[in-house]
Design a protein around this motif. Structure first.
Motif, short mmCIF file in Angstrom:
data_model
loop_
_atom_site.label_atom_id
_atom_site.label_comp_id
_atom_site.label_asym_id
_atom_site.label_seq_id
_atom_site.Cartn_x
_atom_site.Cartn_y
_atom_site.Cartn_z
N TYR A 1 7.95 -1.64 4.68
CA TYR A 1 7.39 -1.66 6.04
C TYR A 1 7.60 -3.02 6.68
O TYR A 1 7.54 -4.06 6.01
N TYR A 2 7.81 -2.99 7.97
CA TYR A 2 7.87 -4.22 8.77
C TYR A 2 6.53 -4.41 9.48
O TYR A 2 5.94 -3.46 9.99
N LYS A 3 6.06 -5.68 9.51
CA LYS A 3 4.90 -6.01 10.34
C LYS A 3 5.09 -7.41 10.90
O LYS A 3 5.81 -8.24 10.32
N ASN A 4 4.46 -7.64 12.03
CA ASN A 4 4.54 -8.92 12.72
C ASN A 4 3.14 -9.49 12.82
O ASN A 4 2.24 -8.84 13.35
N ILE A 5 2.93 -10.71 12.29
CA ILE A 5 1.58 -11.28 12.26
C ILE A 5 1.34 -12.30 13.36
O ILE A 5 0.26 -12.89 13.44
N ALA A 6 2.32 -12.55 14.22
CA ALA A 6 2.14 -13.55 15.27
C ALA A 6 1.23 -13.01 16.37
O ALA A 6 1.33 -11.85 16.77
N SER B 1 2.07 -1.42 11.00
CA SER B 1 3.29 -1.52 10.20
C SER B 1 4.13 -0.25 10.35
O SER B 1 3.59 0.86 10.43
N VAL B 2 5.45 -0.41 10.39
CA VAL B 2 6.36 0.73 10.52
C VAL B 2 7.40 0.68 9.41
O VAL B 2 7.79 -0.39 8.94
N ILE C 1 13.56 1.86 16.00
CA ILE C 1 12.17 2.11 15.65
C ILE C 1 11.29 1.24 16.54
O ILE C 1 11.58 0.07 16.77
N LYS C 2 10.22 1.82 17.03
CA LYS C 2 9.34 1.11 17.94
C LYS C 2 8.20 0.45 17.17
O LYS C 2 7.51 1.11 16.38
#
Length: 533
Positions: free
Chosen positions: A120-125, A47-48, A41-42
């Motif tokens: 869902y995955y999310k990246n906050i950096a 969020s994905v 998954i890209k």
């Protein structure tokens, strides 16, 4: 937790003291958890879903304390997050230390499929750790590592000996998989054991058969690796055949405890002063209740890889490629006219950036250019990495400098004084230390003032103050009594050099032409006595 009833009876074995964990089962159609869409998954910025097409079969969770979880195997703390759209009837818990979401509650296969598919995955950096994130979807009663395809549990049991821990692990089963005291054969596995479970405790390594001999070899005594020689000697020994180990500095050191008791067994450190995740050797019983850090706390059980293990599918995997563009959260700046501003921050060479407008910029293809705008400007940047393309805007407000009313040069007559006034501003600092708007000076020199305006922009201005000697008119060279014509050219003379001259009437009815020469013409309306300077 209930497993769908098979065509023939189940053999249920409970290991007393360990929460009913051990299950020996035989299924005509075994339970399974499968991610039917395992393509990477890209992830760019939004969020994905981690596992939108999860499939759960022959598992029904009918106890409120049981459930399923999604874990990030290579979790980056304070960067990776899992969020969800809640499905009614379930309780959700995000564990920011281990990087996992637990979903608990009574539910059918279909309900858990829906719940898992809405994680869902999310990246906050702002500057993310690039690369893949590996996820496991499993039941809550064990942790799954995709790299080994094994399950792990930490059993807390104060003062349990290594031999007792080994025996207990050998009697445990997980859906038919044989348990054993964990064998750790890679840094990935070691990191996982440390970060995903309370990994302080016994593991399956020992040198009890050779301690104190010239051979002195450490072997894995459990699991599929049983009998594998992985370390030779004490702390000054060496890895055998490239096998993995992670001893702390100065370990293993085989400290003799007296009465023939040596340190023959391996466990993962609890001492915060040691290398994180490292191992050391202890006696069979640990260092006992009086030890701060080396009292036996429990043991790590591993399931999977044994010869007679059934084929099970109790965990699904997912992979997300993180290629988020690195943009600073600080997007708006204020500078003073003539100043510069650096935009964004330094990012590695994996990214490509293109900035517009490129005028007054030190490089339009860098991650953090320096700009020198002469007016308020919005800069747009396009960032690219792999399959991701994102844009951001950075605004630089350019505030004006104070405007000084001082003249560069002020000439006044010697013996007089002059007041210097730069105009209205928010603050002043003169070269003589004064903070007032004006200063009065009576001597020649160069004076400076620092001015600030409402934007806190500042300007330094300087002024030269010079003396001028008063001219002395040479009356011997001029007739002060004129008869006849009412218009008369005068011939002026002064004692001393005169750089500039101007004849100015002080009375009305007098006109002067060529007033800046030594031969001005004076015209009057009628004969009288007039004053000029």
């Amino acid at each position: 937790m209930t497993i769908a009833k098979p065509a023939f009876p189940l053999l249920l074995v409970l290991l007393l003291g360990y929460a009913g964990f051990s299950l020996a089962q035989d299924y005509s159609e075994p339970p399974r958890i499968i991610n039917t869409d395992y393509d990477t998954i890209k992830y760019c910025s939004d969020s994905v879903r981690v596992a939108p097409n999860i499939s759960i079969r022959n598992i029904k969770i009918d106890e409120a304390k049981e459930g399923m979880k999604i874990s990030i195997a290579n979790y980056k703390r304070n960067e990776d997050f899992l969020v969800w759209d809640k499905v009614d009837g379930f309780e959700y818990t995000w564990d920011s230390y281990y990087g996992q979401v637990e979903i608990r509650g009574i539910g059918t296969e279909e309900q858990y499929e829906e719940a898992i598919s809405k994680i869902y995955y999310k990246n906050i950096a702002t500057v993310p750790t690039l690369g893949v994130r590996s996820f496991s979807i499993s039941l809550t009663d064990a942790d799954y590592l995709p790299a080994t395809q094994h399950f792990y549990r930490y059993i807390e049991k104060l003062d349990i000996t290594w031999k007792e821990a080994k025996a207990a692990a050998d009697t445990m089963k997980y859906y038919g998989l044989q348990g054993y005291l964990a064998t750790i054969t890679s840094s990935v596995e070691n990191d996982f054991v440390w970060t995903k479970i309370d990994g302080v405790g016994w593991i399956g390594a020992t040198d009890s058969e050779t301690e104190g001999t010239s051979e002195g070899k450490w072997i894995w005594a459990t699991g599929p690796e049983a009998g594998t020689h992985f370390w030779q000697g004490n702390y000054n020994g060496y890895a055998v055949g490239g096998e993995y180990s992670y001893w702390n500095n100065g370990e293993p050191n085989n400290v003799n405890k007296g009465n023939g008791i040596d340190e023959d067994y391996a466990h993962i450190n609890a001492n915060p002063n040691t290398i994180p995740k490292s191992w050391n050797d202890l006696p069979n019983a640990g260092d006992g209740p009086n030890s701060t850090y080396y009292r036996a706390q429990g043991f790590i059980v591993e399931f999977g890889g044994m010869k007679d293990d059934p084929t099970v599918k109790l965990s699904a995997s997912a992979v997300i490629q993180v290629s988020k563009i690195a943009f600073s959260d600080e997007r708006e700046f204020e500078i003073c006219d003539g100043e510069s501003q650096r935009l964004n921050f330094t990012a590695d060479n994996s990214y490509s950036y293109f900035w517009t407008p490129s005028e007054n910029m030190n490089g339009s293809n860098t991650s953090n250019p320096v700009v020198y705008p002469n007016q308020t400007t919005v800069y747009t940047v396009v960032g690219k990495l792999d399959f991701c393309r994102d844009t951001a805007e950075f605004m630089v407000h350019v505030n004006p400098l104070p405007q000084s009313l001082l003249q560069a040069e002020n000439i006044y007559c010697k013996g007089d004084s002059i007041t210097l006034d730069p105009g209205e501003h928010t603050s002043y600092l003169w070269s003589n230390g004064s903070n007032s708007r004006t200063i009065t000076v009576a001597g020649e020199g160069t004076y400076w003032v620092r001015l600030k305006n409402e934007f806190d922009c500042q300007l330094f201005d300087t002024v030269d103050v010079k003396w001028s000697t008063r001219p002395d008119l040479d009356y011997s060279a001029i007739d002060t009594l004129v008869c006849g014509s009412k218009s008369q050219k005068l011939t002026l003379g002064f004692s001393g050099a005169t750089a500039n001259i101007r004849l100015i009437p002080l009375d009305s009815g007098v006109q002067v032409s060529d007033e800046s020469t030594l031969t001005p013409t004076v015209t009057v309306n009628e004969f009288a006595k007039y004053r000029l300077k």
